[in-house]
Design an enzyme around this catalytic site. Sequence first.
Site, PDB file in Angstrom:
ATOM      1  N   LYS A 181       0.837  -1.216   0.000  1.00 42.42           N
ATOM      2  CA  LYS A 181       0.000   0.000   0.000  1.00 42.42           C
ATOM      3  C   LYS A 181       0.868   1.260   0.000  1.00 42.42           C
ATOM      4  O   LYS A 181       0.574   2.236  -0.701  1.00 42.42           O
ATOM      5  CB  LYS A 181      -0.915  -0.033   1.227  1.00 42.42           C
ATOM      6  CG  LYS A 181      -1.642   1.250   1.545  1.00 42.42           C
ATOM      7  CD  LYS A 181      -2.619   1.660   0.450  1.00 42.42           C
ATOM      8  CE  LYS A 181      -3.248   3.005   0.773  1.00 42.42           C
ATOM      9  NZ  LYS A 181      -4.026   3.548  -0.346  1.00 42.42           N
ATOM     10  N   LYS A 208       1.382  11.601   5.901  1.00 43.42           N
ATOM     11  CA  LYS A 208       1.683  10.434   6.750  1.00 43.42           C
ATOM     12  C   LYS A 208       2.118   9.246   5.879  1.00 43.42           C
ATOM     13  O   LYS A 208       3.135   8.611   6.140  1.00 43.42           O
ATOM     14  CB  LYS A 208       0.430  10.069   7.558  1.00 43.42           C
ATOM     15  CG  LYS A 208       0.522   8.822   8.376  1.00 43.42           C
ATOM     16  CD  LYS A 208      -0.497   7.723   8.137  1.00 43.42           C
ATOM     17  CE  LYS A 208      -1.676   7.858   7.296  1.00 43.42           C
ATOM     18  NZ  LYS A 208      -2.548   6.720   7.142  1.00 43.42           N
TER      19      LYS A 208
END
Length: 292
Positions: free
Chosen positions: A168, A236
């Site tokens: 991911k 992030k």
Amino acid sequence: MRIGFVGLGNMGGPMCRNMMKGVNHEVVVHDLNPEAVRACTEAGATAAESLAALAASCDLIFTSLPTPKAVEAVVDGIAPNIRPGTAMFDLSTNAPAVVKRLHAILAEKGVALLDAPVTGGVVRATDGTLVVMVGGEEAVFEQHRSILAAFSGQLVHVGPVGSASVAKLINNMLLLCNSAAAAEGLMIGAKAGIDMGKLTAIIQNGSGDSAGMRGLAARALKGEFKASFALDLAYKDLGLAVDLEAEYGVPGLLAPQALALLRMARGMGFGQLDTTAMLKVYESILGCEARL
Ligand code: NAD
């Protein structure tokens, strides 16, 4: 079976509601934001009295939370009451090291935690066609495949716990580097006075297209910056990808540059806006807008 769902934001909300449409199980939900809870209780879910109560009553728990810290806080909240045999899928984009650590803590309680990050954004979360990548016990994944399929168009078991989070983070690194390149290119066009509609049509039908480019065209170039994928979350994700580059000795040439662009955008107050607000950094510096 009772299913718990914690984190009902831009992604978790539609995933939870699609799951309720697709399966015939009772669903218990929890979120810090009462509006997010209400959007799911109106669709048939029950609001949990507390995280502890959710943990004590559910056989399967999903989390879709903004940061590794939030996932750690929720696991802290459910761990004392969770029952052996419960399965937990973390749909958040999380740090592989955090997922592995939480997996070890929960394994001692007889609970399987699998990382199950998703890609496809709010559009595919809403139409139930997300790609869900899963890391961890394959038998547990297979046992819950039909429930995951209720909000997914493609399910991929990647490997051991943490491996899906690596996949991911690589995916999002590509998205965000492509977005940064597209924003930079579009600003050349804006400064050169090229018609933005014609420029985007050429790129979107040509070899320069990317999901990053399509996101900019769909939102930023129309002056829409309300968060679909918040810039703070992108920051992030890319930070976690840059951490992986350091861990594996990969010479980061592009990702750290895109991360610096996102850092500038946050410094300029765009963190709560959509990721495509990275365009605004260039616009501010150049004193010129790129709009369709
Ligand atoms: P969001 O901020 O819209 O939603 C997060 C939700 O979690 C909020 O409703 C918030 O109130 C809740 N929350 C935060 N801390 C909590 C806690 N301690 N207990 C209970 N609830 C808590 O974020 P999102 O866009 O839905 O993203 C969720 C995850 O999915 C993130 O990890 C993100 O990186 C990932 N993701 C987002 C997208 C996207 O396009 N938005 C796409 C793929 C993956």
